[in-house]
Design an enzyme around this catalytic site. Structure first.
Site, PDB file in Angstrom:
ATOM      1  N   GLY A  22       0.951   2.747  -1.134  1.00  0.00           N
ATOM      2  CA  GLY A  22      -0.386   2.917  -0.569  1.00  0.00           C
ATOM      3  C   GLY A  22      -1.443   2.801  -1.654  1.00  0.00           C
ATOM      4  O   GLY A  22      -1.199   2.183  -2.698  1.00  0.00           O
ATOM      5  N   GLY A  25      -0.299   6.031  -3.934  1.00  0.00           N
ATOM      6  CA  GLY A  25       0.990   6.703  -3.775  1.00  0.00           C
ATOM      7  C   GLY A  25       1.998   5.752  -3.183  1.00  0.00           C
ATOM      8  O   GLY A  25       1.635   4.692  -2.684  1.00  0.00           O
ATOM      9  N   LYS A  46       5.663  11.044   0.810  1.00  0.00           N
ATOM     10  CA  LYS A  46       4.642  10.373  -0.012  1.00  0.00           C
ATOM     11  C   LYS A  46       4.488  11.116  -1.319  1.00  0.00           C
ATOM     12  O   LYS A  46       4.367  12.353  -1.338  1.00  0.00           O
ATOM     13  CB  LYS A  46       3.302  10.337   0.718  1.00  0.00           C
ATOM     14  CG  LYS A  46       2.222   9.524   0.007  1.00  0.00           C
ATOM     15  CD  LYS A  46       1.050   9.255   0.944  1.00  0.00           C
ATOM     16  CE  LYS A  46       0.121   8.182   0.401  1.00  0.00           C
ATOM     17  NZ  LYS A  46      -0.934   7.791   1.398  1.00  0.00           N
ATOM     18  N   ASP A 140     -10.868   4.205   6.026  1.00  0.00           N
ATOM     19  CA  ASP A 140      -9.932   3.121   5.712  1.00  0.00           C
ATOM     20  C   ASP A 140      -9.177   2.687   6.969  1.00  0.00           C
ATOM     21  O   ASP A 140      -7.994   2.364   6.917  1.00  0.00           O
ATOM     22  CB  ASP A 140      -8.956   3.554   4.610  1.00  0.00           C
ATOM     23  CG  ASP A 140      -8.333   2.361   3.886  1.00  0.00           C
ATOM     24  OD1 ASP A 140      -7.358   2.556   3.140  1.00  0.00           O
ATOM     25  OD2 ASP A 140      -8.813   1.232   4.089  1.00  0.00           O
TER      26      ASP A 140
HETATM   27  C1  LIG Z   1       2.605   3.374   1.883  1.00  0.00           C
HETATM   28  C2  LIG Z   1       3.233   3.319   3.252  1.00  0.00           C
HETATM   29  N1  LIG Z   1       3.568   1.948   3.552  1.00  0.00           N
HETATM   30  C3  LIG Z   1       4.478   1.665   4.574  1.00  0.00           C
HETATM   31  N2  LIG Z   1       4.954   2.632   5.420  1.00  0.00           N
HETATM   32  C4  LIG Z   1       5.857   2.256   6.393  1.00  0.00           C
HETATM   33  C5  LIG Z   1       6.382   3.257   7.315  1.00  0.00           C
HETATM   34  C6  LIG Z   1       7.372   3.006   8.256  1.00  0.00           C
HETATM   35  N3  LIG Z   1       7.625   4.135   8.957  1.00  0.00           N
HETATM   36  C7  LIG Z   1       6.809   5.116   8.491  1.00  0.00           C
HETATM   37  N4  LIG Z   1       6.719   6.392   8.909  1.00  0.00           N
HETATM   38  C8  LIG Z   1       5.837   7.195   8.307  1.00  0.00           C
HETATM   39  C9  LIG Z   1       5.023   6.732   7.285  1.00  0.00           C
HETATM   40 CL1  LIG Z   1       3.869   7.828   6.561  1.00  0.00          CL
HETATM   41  C10 LIG Z   1       5.098   5.429   6.823  1.00  0.00           C
HETATM   42  C11 LIG Z   1       6.008   4.603   7.445  1.00  0.00           C
HETATM   43  N5  LIG Z   1       6.269   0.981   6.574  1.00  0.00           N
HETATM   44  C12 LIG Z   1       5.791   0.017   5.739  1.00  0.00           C
HETATM   45  C13 LIG Z   1       4.888   0.341   4.737  1.00  0.00           C
HETATM   46  F1  LIG Z   1       4.418  -0.600   3.903  1.00  0.00           F
HETATM   47  C14 LIG Z   1       2.217   3.860   4.246  1.00  0.00           C
HETATM   48  O1  LIG Z   1       2.101   5.064   4.396  1.00  0.00           O
HETATM   49  N6  LIG Z   1       1.446   2.931   4.832  1.00  0.00           N
HETATM   50  C15 LIG Z   1       0.304   3.363   5.611  1.00  0.00           C
HETATM   51  C16 LIG Z   1       0.744   3.546   7.048  1.00  0.00           C
HETATM   52  F2  LIG Z   1       1.635   4.549   7.124  1.00  0.00           F
HETATM   53  F3  LIG Z   1      -0.331   3.814   7.784  1.00  0.00           F
HETATM   54  F4  LIG Z   1       1.327   2.401   7.469  1.00  0.00           F
END
Ligand SMILES: C[C@H](Nc1nc(-c2c[nH]c3ncc(Cl)cc23)ncc1F)C(=O)NCC(F)(F)F
Length: 296
Positions: A22, A25, A46, A140
């Site tokens: 992210g 993080g 995270k 965001d």
């Molecule tokens: C850095 C993280 N990136 C990603 N997360 C997940 C994910 C799957 N399943 C998930 N379940 C709970 C969470 Cl918090 C994330 C995921 N999948 C692909 C990603 F690239 C993230 O938090 N992205 C912001 C947001 F969550 F809004 F998409």
């Protein structure tokens, strides 16, 4: 202060895979397995990448924010894990198995109809209405920050840039320009670093455009703006070019096959003057109204 189920012991958090990176993080898929027999829950954990003091306080604020939110359309906070080794805190959230909206659309776009896009839009709108009722500005809102819980449920996630609007003001002014790309920013956020519920509305309009473009990377807001401005332009003057285009009433072109009513909702979200933009509650009605059209 911290209810018992809030604390997760690091020794029972079993790393499975990296979900993504992210703003400052990374999020890992883990199984919290105190019994050690793989019957524990899958969770999204995270943790802070860089330990620059600024980001530590930002991360504490993110934890404070997400732990205060209780809404079906917002990713659930599960607790925290004090990492003794790393002297850092980890944020434990529910794991959504269908992943990010962008990845979901790439995979399933063939069988996602207009009505489902409008269902997702209305859920994001409900989540934002709840966020606004708590005096939070997301700052965001973008398809990259929406998760898919099931074929019929999406949730807002990533509260790393979320701020509370002070009681005596209608907006939050940040001190330095953020990391988030300007292509999702309202004009007043680009020119005066002002963020409000009305700037979240502008970003919601951009998310609507992403939804009705099926999150197609070749037609994403950043790509379309750069095509218009010219790829030779580097930021920060990119922001100025975009601001001038918006002042000249240029807006993102309607996605192909986008219902006219939906395009008109986007255009209302993209009114230059923030007070001319709809509220999340009136947006709800506009979306429900479009949903009715799709039923006929
Ligand atoms: C850095 C993280 N990136 C990603 N997360 C997940 C994910 C799957 N399943 C998930 N379940 C709970 C969470 Cl918090 C994330 C995921 N999948 C692909 C990603 F690239 C993230 O938090 N992205 C912001 C947001 F969550 F809004 F998409």
């Amino acid at each position: 202060k911290k209810q018992q189920q809030d604390v997760f012991e690091e020794r029972y958090l079993r790393f499975i895979s990296i979900l993504g990176k992210g703003n400052f993080g990374s999020v890992e898929l883990c199984r919290y397995d105190p019994w050690g027999d793989n019957t524990g829950d899958l969770v999204a954990v995270k943790e802070l990448q860089s330990n620059k003091q600024a980001t530590v306080t930002d991360f504490q604020r993110e934890i404070q924010t997400i732990s205060s939110l209780h809404c079906d359309y917002i990713v659930k906070y599960k607790g925290i894990c004090y990492s003794t080794g790393r002297l850092s805190t980890k944020l434990v959230m529910e794991y959504l198995p269908y992943g990010s909206l962008i990845g979901y659309m790439e995979k399933h776009r063939q069988n996602v109809c207009t009505r489902r896009l409008l269902l997702f839009a209305s859920q994001i709108c409900k989540g934002m209405e709840y966020l606004q009722s708590m005096r939070y500005v997301h700052r965001d809102l973008a398809a990259r920050n929406i998760l898919v819980a099931s074929d019929t449920l999406v949730k807002i996630a990533d509260f790393g840039l979320t701020k509370i609007i002070p009681v005596d003001k209608e907006y939050y002014r940040v001190t330095q320009p953020g990391e988030s790309p300007v292509f999702w920013y309202a004009p007043e956020s680009i020119s005066e670093l002002k963020f409000s519920h009305k700037s979240d509305i502008w970003s919601f309009g951009i998310v609507l455009h992403e939804l009705f473009s099926y999150c197609d990377i070749s037609r994403n807001p950043k790509r379309l703006c750069i095509q218009k401005i010219g790829s030779y332009v580097q930021s920060p003057s990119m922001a100025i070019h975009l601001l001038n285009l918006l002042k000249d009433n240029w807006r993102l072109p309607a996605p192909s096959q986008c219902p006219p009513k939906v395009h008109s909702i986007m255009m209302q979200c993209w009114e230059f003057n923030s007070e001319d933009r709809p509220s999340f509650s009136s947006l709800q009605d506009l979306i429900e109204n479009s949903l009715l059209d799709e039923r006929e």
